[in-house]
Design a protein around this motif. Structure first.
Motif, PDB file in Angstrom:
ATOM      1  N   ASN A 148       0.823  -1.211   0.000  1.00 31.11           N
ATOM      2  CA  ASN A 148       0.000   0.000   0.000  1.00 31.11           C
ATOM      3  C   ASN A 148       0.857   1.260   0.000  1.00 31.11           C
ATOM      4  O   ASN A 148       0.469   2.290  -0.557  1.00 31.11           O
ATOM      5  CB  ASN A 148      -0.997  -0.005   1.160  1.00 31.11           C
ATOM      6  CG  ASN A 148      -0.361  -0.212   2.523  1.00 31.11           C
ATOM      7  OD1 ASN A 148       0.545  -1.026   2.691  1.00 31.11           O
ATOM      8  ND2 ASN A 148      -0.837   0.501   3.521  1.00 31.11           N
TER       9      ASN A 148
ATOM     10  N   MET B 101       1.041   4.210   6.679  1.00 27.32           N
ATOM     11  CA  MET B 101      -0.082   5.009   7.167  1.00 27.32           C
ATOM     12  C   MET B 101       0.189   6.502   6.987  1.00 27.32           C
ATOM     13  O   MET B 101      -0.708   7.284   6.655  1.00 27.32           O
ATOM     14  CB  MET B 101      -0.360   4.698   8.634  1.00 27.32           C
ATOM     15  CG  MET B 101      -0.977   3.335   8.895  1.00 27.32           C
ATOM     16  SD  MET B 101      -2.640   3.121   8.173  1.00 27.32           S
ATOM     17  CE  MET B 101      -2.235   2.184   6.688  1.00 27.32           C
TER      18      MET B 101
ATOM     19  N   TYR C 221     -11.014  14.705   5.685  1.00 26.08           N
ATOM     20  CA  TYR C 221      -9.709  14.047   5.727  1.00 26.08           C
ATOM     21  C   TYR C 221      -9.615  13.087   6.904  1.00 26.08           C
ATOM     22  O   TYR C 221      -9.340  11.895   6.729  1.00 26.08           O
ATOM     23  CB  TYR C 221      -8.609  15.105   5.789  1.00 26.08           C
ATOM     24  CG  TYR C 221      -7.314  14.639   6.401  1.00 26.08           C
ATOM     25  CD1 TYR C 221      -6.537  13.662   5.794  1.00 26.08           C
ATOM     26  CD2 TYR C 221      -6.859  15.191   7.609  1.00 26.08           C
ATOM     27  CE1 TYR C 221      -5.331  13.232   6.366  1.00 26.08           C
ATOM     28  CE2 TYR C 221      -5.664  14.781   8.184  1.00 26.08           C
ATOM     29  CZ  TYR C 221      -4.905  13.795   7.562  1.00 26.08           C
ATOM     30  OH  TYR C 221      -3.734  13.390   8.137  1.00 26.08           O
TER      31      TYR C 221
ATOM     32  N   THR D 202      -7.935  -4.643   4.787  1.00 26.30           N
ATOM     33  CA  THR D 202      -8.161  -3.213   4.977  1.00 26.30           C
ATOM     34  C   THR D 202      -7.259  -2.375   4.072  1.00 26.30           C
ATOM     35  O   THR D 202      -7.725  -1.490   3.345  1.00 26.30           O
ATOM     36  CB  THR D 202      -7.917  -2.810   6.449  1.00 26.30           C
ATOM     37  OG1 THR D 202      -8.865  -3.519   7.274  1.00 26.30           O
ATOM     38  CG2 THR D 202      -8.093  -1.320   6.653  1.00 26.30           C
ATOM     39  N   VAL D 203      -5.949  -2.639   4.103  1.00 18.38           N
ATOM     40  CA  VAL D 203      -5.013  -1.792   3.365  1.00 18.38           C
ATOM     41  C   VAL D 203      -4.943  -2.132   1.890  1.00 18.38           C
ATOM     42  O   VAL D 203      -4.369  -1.371   1.097  1.00 18.38           O
ATOM     43  CB  VAL D 203      -3.605  -1.824   4.001  1.00 18.38           C
ATOM     44  CG1 VAL D 203      -3.679  -1.399   5.456  1.00 18.38           C
ATOM     45  CG2 VAL D 203      -2.952  -3.197   3.875  1.00 18.38           C
TER      46      VAL D 203
ATOM     47  N   GLU E  99      -0.172   7.355   3.270  1.00 23.92           N
ATOM     48  CA  GLU E  99      -1.598   7.330   2.936  1.00 23.92           C
ATOM     49  C   GLU E  99      -2.289   8.596   3.445  1.00 23.92           C
ATOM     50  O   GLU E  99      -3.119   9.178   2.732  1.00 23.92           O
ATOM     51  CB  GLU E  99      -2.269   6.097   3.546  1.00 23.92           C
ATOM     52  CG  GLU E  99      -2.007   4.806   2.821  1.00 23.92           C
ATOM     53  CD  GLU E  99      -2.890   3.670   3.326  1.00 23.92           C
ATOM     54  OE1 GLU E  99      -2.751   2.570   2.791  1.00 23.92           O
ATOM     55  OE2 GLU E  99      -3.717   3.890   4.246  1.00 23.92           O
ATOM     56  N   ASP E 100      -1.973   9.010   4.658  1.00 24.84           N
ATOM     57  CA  ASP E 100      -2.514  10.278   5.164  1.00 24.84           C
ATOM     58  C   ASP E 100      -2.233  11.409   4.187  1.00 24.84           C
ATOM     59  O   ASP E 100      -3.096  12.237   3.884  1.00 24.84           O
ATOM     60  CB  ASP E 100      -1.861  10.641   6.505  1.00 24.84           C
ATOM     61  CG  ASP E 100      -2.398   9.862   7.690  1.00 24.84           C
ATOM     62  OD1 ASP E 100      -3.332   9.060   7.517  1.00 24.84           O
ATOM     63  OD2 ASP E 100      -1.870  10.066   8.802  1.00 24.84           O
TER      64      ASP E 100
ATOM     65  N   ARG F  66      -9.291   3.367   9.167  1.00 21.08           N
ATOM     66  CA  ARG F  66      -8.140   2.593   8.675  1.00 21.08           C
ATOM     67  C   ARG F  66      -6.988   2.668   9.672  1.00 21.08           C
ATOM     68  O   ARG F  66      -6.347   1.660   9.982  1.00 21.08           O
ATOM     69  CB  ARG F  66      -7.731   3.155   7.315  1.00 21.08           C
ATOM     70  CG  ARG F  66      -6.804   2.302   6.488  1.00 21.08           C
ATOM     71  CD  ARG F  66      -6.823   2.909   5.101  1.00 21.08           C
ATOM     72  NE  ARG F  66      -5.898   2.368   4.155  1.00 21.08           N
ATOM     73  CZ  ARG F  66      -6.244   1.760   3.027  1.00 21.08           C
ATOM     74  NH1 ARG F  66      -7.530   1.561   2.755  1.00 21.08           N
ATOM     75  NH2 ARG F  66      -5.337   1.333   2.174  1.00 21.08           N
TER      76      ARG F  66
ATOM     77  N   VAL G  50      -4.420  11.318   1.054  1.00 15.36           N
ATOM     78  CA  VAL G  50      -5.815  11.699   1.296  1.00 15.36           C
ATOM     79  C   VAL G  50      -5.926  13.191   1.584  1.00 15.36           C
ATOM     80  O   VAL G  50      -6.821  13.880   1.061  1.00 15.36           O
ATOM     81  CB  VAL G  50      -6.399  10.867   2.460  1.00 15.36           C
ATOM     82  CG1 VAL G  50      -7.788  11.394   2.849  1.00 15.36           C
ATOM     83  CG2 VAL G  50      -6.486   9.406   2.065  1.00 15.36           C
TER      84      VAL G  50
ATOM     85  N   ARG H 144     -12.026  10.122   6.776  1.00 13.45           N
ATOM     86  CA  ARG H 144     -11.604   9.095   5.824  1.00 13.45           C
ATOM     87  C   ARG H 144     -10.482   8.235   6.406  1.00 13.45           C
ATOM     88  O   ARG H 144     -10.399   7.039   6.133  1.00 13.45           O
ATOM     89  CB  ARG H 144     -11.125   9.733   4.510  1.00 13.45           C
ATOM     90  CG  ARG H 144     -12.222  10.251   3.612  1.00 13.45           C
ATOM     91  CD  ARG H 144     -11.649  10.992   2.402  1.00 13.45           C
ATOM     92  NE  ARG H 144     -10.847  10.123   1.534  1.00 13.45           N
ATOM     93  CZ  ARG H 144     -10.232  10.559   0.423  1.00 13.45           C
ATOM     94  NH1 ARG H 144     -10.313  11.839   0.075  1.00 13.45           N
ATOM     95  NH2 ARG H 144      -9.537   9.711  -0.328  1.00 13.45           N
ATOM     96  N   ARG H 145      -9.619   8.843   7.190  1.00 16.69           N
ATOM     97  CA  ARG H 145      -8.427   8.146   7.666  1.00 16.69           C
ATOM     98  C   ARG H 145      -8.622   7.405   8.991  1.00 16.69           C
ATOM     99  O   ARG H 145      -7.931   6.406   9.254  1.00 16.69           O
ATOM    100  CB  ARG H 145      -7.277   9.141   7.849  1.00 16.69           C
ATOM    101  CG  ARG H 145      -6.788   9.737   6.557  1.00 16.69           C
ATOM    102  CD  ARG H 145      -6.280   8.654   5.612  1.00 16.69           C
ATOM    103  NE  ARG H 145      -5.146   7.930   6.199  1.00 16.69           N
ATOM    104  CZ  ARG H 145      -4.851   6.665   5.947  1.00 16.69           C
ATOM    105  NH1 ARG H 145      -5.615   5.935   5.145  1.00 16.69           N
ATOM    106  NH2 ARG H 145      -3.806   6.095   6.508  1.00 16.69           N
TER     107      ARG H 145
ATOM    108  N   VAL I  37      -6.545   4.135  -0.993  1.00 20.83           N
ATOM    109  CA  VAL I  37      -7.089   5.239  -0.193  1.00 20.83           C
ATOM    110  C   VAL I  37      -7.958   6.137  -1.058  1.00 20.83           C
ATOM    111  O   VAL I  37      -7.796   6.212  -2.271  1.00 20.83           O
ATOM    112  CB  VAL I  37      -5.969   6.048   0.460  1.00 20.83           C
ATOM    113  CG1 VAL I  37      -5.211   5.200   1.463  1.00 20.83           C
ATOM    114  CG2 VAL I  37      -4.994   6.619  -0.582  1.00 20.83           C
TER     115      VAL I  37
END
Length: 375
Positions: free
Chosen positions: A51, A303, A329, A370-371, A306-307, A336, A310, A332-333, A375
């Protein structure tokens, strides 16, 4: 035109630099404020799962990351003890898609250099030796004060400044990392030729003994134990003593744990800002400033990037800035991040409790499922 034009990012870790590149690509004026005096050349290795690699591919740096790292698609399980019997070799889940490897190891400094070059090429400016000491919000701006007495003004400020975030404290968010009861020794050493994937040894004097190849000639090895107050100067000797219980590649690893070896010790910690938003006004948190977890699942850096993806998406696609932008934001995060944090902590807790009936495969499948979703 995007709703905010000038953005300050505090911290030049993987999340902060990924965000800087994405926002600069969109034509925004981006400044990264880093308290260190220059680019870091320290650290051992980092394990990146699919991811994270998927975002690096979208950022256009996957070819360079692949060249500088060591990709692999299997996970080995070995028995503790001198024979290091291989118990199983598992196909690892390619959560980034079948066109990317399941896992890639690389030196932390190499990843930082690639992201730094990418951010600067996009037009972001990185200010080293710039420690943020305070901030004030007035109307539609955020004014930052630095240790050197400068004042810098932005439309938006992002706190990507890690576990002990100055920005998080400055905006009154009280969540802080707590220790989980484990500590980890890490050593950056030459790679034995037989190390072509991560192998994990459960049991022996450490909860986990493992290693990850990071390049043609490099790797990092680690040992997880009960948290203790350890001293760095004794690191090679202590790590070597613990490693003596493990066979296979550990014989060669142990020979390289001399006084000049790059050995460090840290405590496992965790936290998650979940009792409210990750922002106050025009100041928002990202990565370890908002959530952190032990490295038991190797998802911390993923993570953070990904943050960044997004947050960039939310900022670039709106023409009017309001509280809803930053609310979307973190909403959404949060689910996860919660899944990853809780699973990472749970794995460690099961080991501390000596649980042999724990559903580790089920927990790992939950994280993978999940991952795996972009995103």
């Amino acid at each position: 035109m995007a709703a905010v034009q000038k953005i300050g990012i505090v911290g030049s870790g993987a999340g902060g630099l990924t965000l800087a590149a994405l926002l600069a690509d969109a034509g925004l004026d981006v400044e990264v404020l880093e308290k260190a005096e220059g680019p870091s050349t320290l650290g051992s290795g980092i394990t990146l799962q699919g991811n994270a690699l998927r975002i690096f591919r979208d950022l256009g740096i996957w070819a360079e990351v692949r060249e500088r790292g060591y990709p692999f698609n299997e996970l080995g399980l070995r028995a503790p003890g001198p024979d290091a019997t291989v118990l199983a070799v598992l196909d690892d889940v390619r959560v980034g898609g079948e066109d990317l490897p399941a896992t890639l190891g690389m030196p932390r400094a190499e990843l930082a250099a690639i992201l730094r070059r990418r951010a600067e090429a996009a037009g972001a400016t990185i200010h080293y030796g710039t420690a943020v000491t305070g901030l004030q919000q007035t109307g539609g701006t955020v004014t930052v004060t630095t240790a050197a007495g400068e004042t810098l003004t932005y439309d938006l400020l992002v706190g990507a400044d890690g576990l002990n975030s100055t920005v998080r404290a400055a905006i009154g968010i009280e969540d802080r990392p707590r220790r989980t009861g484990m500590g980890i020794w890490r050593a950056f050493v030459p790679r034995p030729t037989e190390v072509t994937r991560t192998d994990l040894y459960y049991g022996g004097p450490a909860y986990i003994a493992g290693y990850c190849p990071t390049g043609a000639d490099t790797m990092y090895a680690y040992l997880v134990e009960d948290a203790q107050e350890r001293h760095g100067a004794d690191g090679p000797a202590i790590m070597g003593e613990l490693a003596a219980a493990y066979g296979g590649p550990w014989h060669e690893i142990r020979m390289n744990l001399n006084a000049s070896a790059n050995v460090n010790y840290t405590h496992f910690t965790t936290h998650l800002v979940e009792g409210g938003p990750w922002h106050r006004g025009r100041v928002v948190l990202l990565g370890d400033a908002a959530h952190s977890c032990p490295p038991t699942i190797a998802q911390g850096a993923a993570m953070a990037v990904e943050d960044a993806a997004v947050l960039a998406d939310e900022l670039v696609r709106v023409q009017v800035f309001d509280d809803a932008v930053l609310t979307r934001y973190w909403q959404r995060r949060l689910p996860r991040a919660r899944t990853v944090v809780e699973a990472s902590v749970q794995l460690g807790q099961w080991m501390l409790e000596g649980r042999r009936d724990a559903d580790v495969p089920g927990l790992m499948h939950l994280v993978s499922d999940t991952v795996k979703v972009p995103v």
